[in-house]
Design a protein around this motif. Structure first.
Motif, short mmCIF file in Angstrom:
data_model
loop_
_atom_site.label_atom_id
_atom_site.label_comp_id
_atom_site.label_asym_id
_atom_site.label_seq_id
_atom_site.Cartn_x
_atom_site.Cartn_y
_atom_site.Cartn_z
N PRO A 1 0.83 -1.23 0.00
CA PRO A 1 0.00 0.00 0.00
C PRO A 1 0.86 1.27 0.00
N ILE A 2 1.99 1.23 0.70
CA ILE A 2 2.87 2.42 0.73
C ILE A 2 3.41 2.70 -0.68
N ASP A 3 3.82 1.61 -1.38
CA ASP A 3 4.33 1.79 -2.74
C ASP A 3 3.27 2.38 -3.65
N LEU B 1 0.65 4.21 -2.80
CA LEU B 1 0.40 5.62 -2.48
C LEU B 1 1.56 6.50 -2.96
N SER B 2 2.77 5.98 -2.81
CA SER B 2 3.95 6.74 -3.25
C SER B 2 3.89 7.00 -4.76
N HIS C 1 1.18 7.00 -6.60
CA HIS C 1 0.05 7.90 -6.83
C HIS C 1 0.48 9.35 -6.58
N ALA C 2 1.21 9.55 -5.48
CA ALA C 2 1.67 10.91 -5.15
C ALA C 2 2.62 11.43 -6.23
N LEU C 3 3.45 10.54 -6.74
CA LEU C 3 4.39 10.96 -7.79
C LEU C 3 3.65 11.35 -9.06
N MET D 1 0.58 12.37 -9.26
CA MET D 1 -0.13 13.63 -9.01
C MET D 1 0.83 14.82 -9.00
N ALA D 2 2.05 14.58 -8.49
CA ALA D 2 3.05 15.66 -8.48
C ALA D 2 3.42 16.07 -9.90
N THR E 1 -0.48 17.55 -11.59
CA THR E 1 -1.10 18.76 -11.02
C THR E 1 -0.50 20.03 -11.62
N PRO E 2 0.82 20.23 -11.54
CA PRO E 2 1.36 21.46 -12.15
C PRO E 2 1.23 21.45 -13.68
N ALA E 3 1.49 20.29 -14.29
CA ALA E 3 1.44 20.24 -15.75
C ALA E 3 0.02 20.48 -16.25
N PHE F 1 -2.29 22.27 -14.77
CA PHE F 1 -2.62 23.69 -14.60
C PHE F 1 -2.02 24.52 -15.74
N VAL F 2 -0.78 24.21 -16.07
CA VAL F 2 -0.12 24.95 -17.16
C VAL F 2 -0.84 24.68 -18.48
#
Lengths: 614, 155
Positions: free
Chosen positions: B6-8, B10-11, B13-15, B17-18, B21-23, B25-26
């Protein structure tokens, strides 16, 4: 613009709360809350390093300085090379120290290695400085920016509490892992947005910008050159340096203070709690030295030229062209502040909790209770930080000014722990004391106190245009060298040798060419941002090796900066890949126990102080 | 990522999204600029941003030894379909001044993204594997022999 900006800010905070909640719902062991299981994803630390550095410099502050002082202030961008090198060397070795000797926090590592409670206390003091005044100062400035951007709709104090509350929620729910994962995204966002805003502004601008147009400057400031190697002035507040404050040595010493960010307690904790892998090299070479270096050296002067009338004027201008880009400009500045606040408050609070509260005051707590204690501590830390930002902005600013230079004074101690086994405890403590005193008395904190209580001092802030970090470190190092020479054969050396031998075994044989790289770095530093950098003032516009006068169309100093940045990046690459500092591995680690087992009993003086209070 | 914890997950998923999210928006900002009078080049820049983020996502998949999750695939397919429908509707019932440049920029952008997806699938799964991802008819064949390797069985 206000609605769009507030919506974007709300999304950022919801993003943090979302990942905090997802982390909390994983059902990890309670101890994970404090250290992320010492296995934070490598990519998070990889993206965070440039973000921490940029946020620590202060994006809006740096843009303002470059708009005011021109390329001499922009020269600070050269600092990304030494900062990346410092991160490579120190974070790599701190990771090994943690895994080899099970020294899980910076305070424990330095305290156990040098067998010194005083060093632990210094680390705690620094953690508090980073968590409260340093973060409060950044939050106060960010809230002022928000007030200006919303035309007063959100007053400064309301902005402070809103941002602190939103940050606190995410931190209290998600702990160290949740915070780091969210901040990594913010770091990516800042780097990408700065690039996009700069390009967009130039493409849509109606008038030519830098470097075609010259930066308008007043008061005799030399915007396109460094105003000498040194200036014989008594310091800011006493004498105004002619041509600007960023002399070559001024720039070099300012860069030194940036190393204080990389060796701050929270940053070292990040290095210690990260997973093994090769991401440190990627981060240092390509993201910090490469991408961030290019943004600061090439991009910032271009963007700063458009911000001579302030960030709000440019935001208004961009709003007329594309509202979302205008919001991006403001988000870049605010996200930098949010990143710095969260990182330093959460990291430092967890360290203070582990180092002082859980170790000495409440050692009987089980892991579930420890997590609860951490959540309560985070709540209090955010409250006090917001309180300082709201009602004590001046005191926060004064205390924040000494935070980074004081952090730099730890450099000899950290060098001793990671590389130089001959540095002894007595030498570190003596050097640290002297260095810290000198820092305090070359910054407003000491000057205001001393001059208010006693007599006026003949010097002001940064005498001879040299940053307080360098003043302190020079005398600090001098004392450390002398004292270490005198205590070379101290019996305590045996324990230090054991750790260094274990590190050597874990990292493999030393790479060839390290000496040559070191020599090249010194020459590079001398020319890139040391005294030799003044050659760049006219090297390409009025060369000494020919009578021809080239017509460049850009300032000679800018070419010098770009050239030495381009030479500096391969230097980091060599260190990361050839010398092997870019990756860490568990494969060859043989754990050791350093010194006597740590006692849970608080030191006498601490117990006595507690007894008096309680 | 073989048998991720589960940690992998989520990690990863966070990557992801990181990155998005910015891309995202741009990309939205650039597309908005292009659609509100900026012209087709801004739309092309927005499409290029989406393509770059897609390539970044593939790099993440390779680095974490994983593949697109079903949620990511569904979201991507839905967004792509919505964009395609919006483009066609915009051309049919939209304002007359929606120039050919805008239509062309969006159309070419969507085509390039589709091409990138196809190329990715061919490289990642091979021609047969890529086709099998869409071959829902065979999924209805519950005969045991369909599972045999030499008959192309994959369940």
């Amino acid at each position: 613009m206000t609605f769009l900006l507030l919506s974007a800010l709300a999304l950022i905070f919801f993003y943090g709360i979302y990942f905090a909640a997802r982390t909390a719902r994983l059902g990890l062991a309670p101890a994970h809350f404090l250290d992320g299981g010492s296995a934070l994803p490598g990519w998070a630390a990889m993206f965070l390093l440039p973000g921490i550095v940029l946020a620590g410099i202060g994006i809006d502050r740096h843009l303002g300085l470059v708009a005011l002082y021109g390329l001499q202030a922009g020269h600070i961008g050269m600092g990304m090379i030494p900062v990346a090198i410092a991160a490579l060397l120190i974070w790599n070795r701190m990771w090994y120290v943690t895994r080899i000797a099970n020294l899980t926090t910076p305070g424990e590592a330095l305290g156990r290695y040098f067998d010194s409670i005083a060093l632990r206390v210094v680390l705690l003091g620094l953690s508090v400085l980073f968590a409260l005044p340093f973060a409060a100062n950044i939050l106060s400035n960010a809230a002022s920016l928000l007030e200006g951007a919303t035309s007063g709709l959100i007053p400064r104090i309301a902005g402070v509490w809103l941002m602190a509350l939103a940050s606190a929620f995410a931190a209290i729910i998600g702990g160290w892992r949740g915070t780091v994962q969210t901040l990594a995204m913010l770091s990516v966002l800042i780097l990408l947005f700065v690039l996009v805003v700069t390009l967009f502004t130039e493409v849509t601008a109606q008038s030519p910008g830098f470097p075609i147009a010259a930066m308008p400057q007043e008061n005799g400031i030399m915007w396109d050159r460094l105003p000498g190697v040194l200036q014989n002035v008594f310091g800011v507040g006493k004498t105004v340096p002619a041509g600007g404050i960023f002399t070559a040595v001024g720039v070099a010493s300012t860069l030194l203070s940036l190393v204080g960010l990389v060796i701050s307690p929270a940053a070292l904790y990040l290095a210690q709690t990260s997973r093994h892998g090769k991401t440190l090299g990627l981060s240092a070479v390509w993201l910090t030295g490469g991408l961030l270096g290019s943004i600061l050296i090439v991009g910032v002067p271009v963007l700063a030229f458009r911000m001579i009338e302030g960030p709000f004027a440019l935001a208004e201008l961009l709003y007329g062209v594309e509202p979302l880009i205008s919001v991006m400009l403001l988000i870049v500045m605010l996200a930098g502040a949010i990143l710095a606040i969260n990182f330093f408050v959460v990291g430092s609070t967890l360290l203070v909790l582990r180092e002082a509260v859980l170790r000495y005051l409440l050692p009987q707590l089980n892991t579930v209770q420890q997590r609860l204690a951490a959540r309560i501590a985070l709540g209090f830390a955010f409250f006090f930080m917001a309180f300082m930002a709201s009602f004590l902005p001046l005191i926060s600013a004064i205390l924040a000014s000494v935070t980074l230079p004081l952090s730099v004074q730890l450099l000899p101690a950290i060098a001793g722990l990671t590389f130089l086994r001959w540095i002894s405890r007595g030498a570190v403590l003596a050097g640290l004391t002297l260095g810290m005193l000198i820092v305090v008395f070359t910054e407003p904190l000491g000057l205001i106190l001393f001059e208010g209580l006693f007599v006026d001092l003949p010097w002001g802030r940064w005498p001879l245009t040299i940053h307080s970090a360098a003043w302190g470190l020079v005398f600090n190092l001098l004392l450390v060298l002398l004292a270490s020479a005198a205590t070379m054969r101290h019996p305590q050396r045996y324990e230090r040798d054991r750790l260094h031998n274990a590190i050597k075994e874990a990292t493999g044989p030393a790479s060839r060419g390290l000496g040559a790289m070191g020599g090249f770095f010194i020459i590079w530093s001398f020319l890139a941002y040391g005294p030799g950098a003044v050659l760049g003032n006219t090297f390409f516009s009025d060369p000494i090796f020919t009578t021809l006068m080239p017509v460049l169309g850009v300032p000679s100093l800018w070419i010098w900066q770009i050239l030495f940045w381009l030479i500096g990046v391969p230097l980091i690459w060599l260190l990361a890949n050839l010398a092997g500092f870019g990756s860490v591995s568990q494969d060859r680690i043989k754990p050791i126990t350093l010194g006597p087992p740590p006692g849970q009993k608080p030191p006498g003086w601490l117990a006595e102080s507690l007894r008096r209070i309680t | 990522m073989t048998d991720p914890t589960p940690i992998d997950r989520l990690s990863r998923h966070a990557l992801v999204m990181a990155l998005w999210t910015p891309a995202g928006f741009v990309a939205v900002a650039l597309l908005h600029m292009g659609l509100t009078g900026g012209g087709p080049w801004w739309i092309a820049a927005g499409m290029a941003m989406i393509l770059a983020a897609f390539v970044g996502h593939i790099i993440i998949n390779v680095a974490t030894s994983s593949s697109f999750t079903s949620g990511e695939t569904a979201l991507g397919a839905l967004s792509y379909s919505a964009a395609l429908v919006a483009l066609v509707l915009g051309r049919l019932i939209g304002p007359d001044d929606m120039g050919e440049g805008v239509f062309l920029a969006i159309g070419v952008g969507l085509a390039v993204i589709l091409a990138a997806v196809i190329v990715y699938m061919l490289i990642a799964f091979g021609p047969r594997g890529a086709f099998a991802r869409f071959d829902v008819i065979r999924d209805n064949n519950l005969r045991a022999s369909s599972r045999l390797q030499h008959r192309g069985g994959r369940r």
